[in-house]
Design a protein around this motif. Structure first.
Motif, short mmCIF file in Angstrom:
data_model
loop_
_atom_site.label_atom_id
_atom_site.label_comp_id
_atom_site.label_asym_id
_atom_site.label_seq_id
_atom_site.Cartn_x
_atom_site.Cartn_y
_atom_site.Cartn_z
N PHE A 67 16.25 -55.42 57.77
CA PHE A 67 15.65 -55.94 56.54
C PHE A 67 16.62 -55.66 55.41
O PHE A 67 16.97 -54.49 55.17
CB PHE A 67 14.31 -55.26 56.27
N VAL A 68 17.06 -56.71 54.73
CA VAL A 68 18.06 -56.59 53.67
C VAL A 68 17.47 -57.17 52.38
O VAL A 68 17.03 -58.32 52.36
CB VAL A 68 19.36 -57.33 54.05
N ASP A 69 17.48 -56.37 51.32
CA ASP A 69 17.00 -56.82 50.01
C ASP A 69 18.12 -57.52 49.25
O ASP A 69 19.25 -57.01 49.19
CB ASP A 69 16.49 -55.63 49.19
N VAL A 70 17.80 -58.69 48.67
CA VAL A 70 18.81 -59.50 47.98
C VAL A 70 18.89 -59.24 46.48
O VAL A 70 19.71 -59.83 45.80
CB VAL A 70 18.58 -61.00 48.23
N GLY A 71 18.03 -58.39 45.97
CA GLY A 71 18.05 -58.07 44.55
C GLY A 71 16.75 -58.46 43.86
O GLY A 71 15.89 -59.14 44.43
N LEU A 72 16.64 -58.01 42.64
CA LEU A 72 15.50 -58.41 41.81
C LEU A 72 15.72 -59.86 41.37
O LEU A 72 16.80 -60.42 41.54
CB LEU A 72 15.37 -57.48 40.61
#
Length: 133
Positions: A67-72
């Motif tokens: 699971f990779v977060d791409v930013g706000l």
């Protein structure tokens, strides 16, 4: 549980570390980052998809997913965002499937947004039947 939440994303898909075995497969699920006020992803599509992704990848004998977060939201909207430029991600959530093809790691399929909510399609995609968009 084969869900990795502390995965360090390499510089490109070509440098993903997949085993050299013929059936090696790895998934990356790109998500909106959690909003600091709510603690939930800022994107409602990601909020809706997370229970499906967690359940499918938590089942026995499933491949790993990062699971990779791409930013706000402001970071994500920036067209120079590394996930857009290096990983070709245009929508969140995006679930990408990587396999070794002719000795190189390649993306072989992806599901985006509402496609992830289609449980039959998600199960087929994770289980080995490619779903192309």
């Amino acid at each position: 549980m084969p869900v990795l939440t502390d995965f360090t994303l390499p510089t490109s898909p070509l440098t993903l570390a997949l085993p050299a075995t013929p059936n090696a497969v790895f998934f990356i699920s790109f998500h909106a980052s959690p909003d600091p006020t709510t603690g939930k992803p800022w994107c409602p599509d990601v909020v809706a998809a997370l229970p499906h992704l967690n359940e499918v990848f938590s089942a026995a004998h499933k491949p790993q997913v990062a699971f990779v977060d791409v930013g706000l939201r402001p970071e994500w909207k920036d067209l120079s965002n590394v996930y857009r430029t290096k990983w070709n991600v245009s929508f969140v959530p995006t679930l990408a499937r990587y396999e070794r093809v002719d000795g190189e790691v390649k993306e072989v399929g992806r599901l985006v947004e509402g496609e992830i909510l289609d449980r039959a399609r998600l199960n087929k995609f994770v289980g080995g039947e490619l779903a192309k968009i």
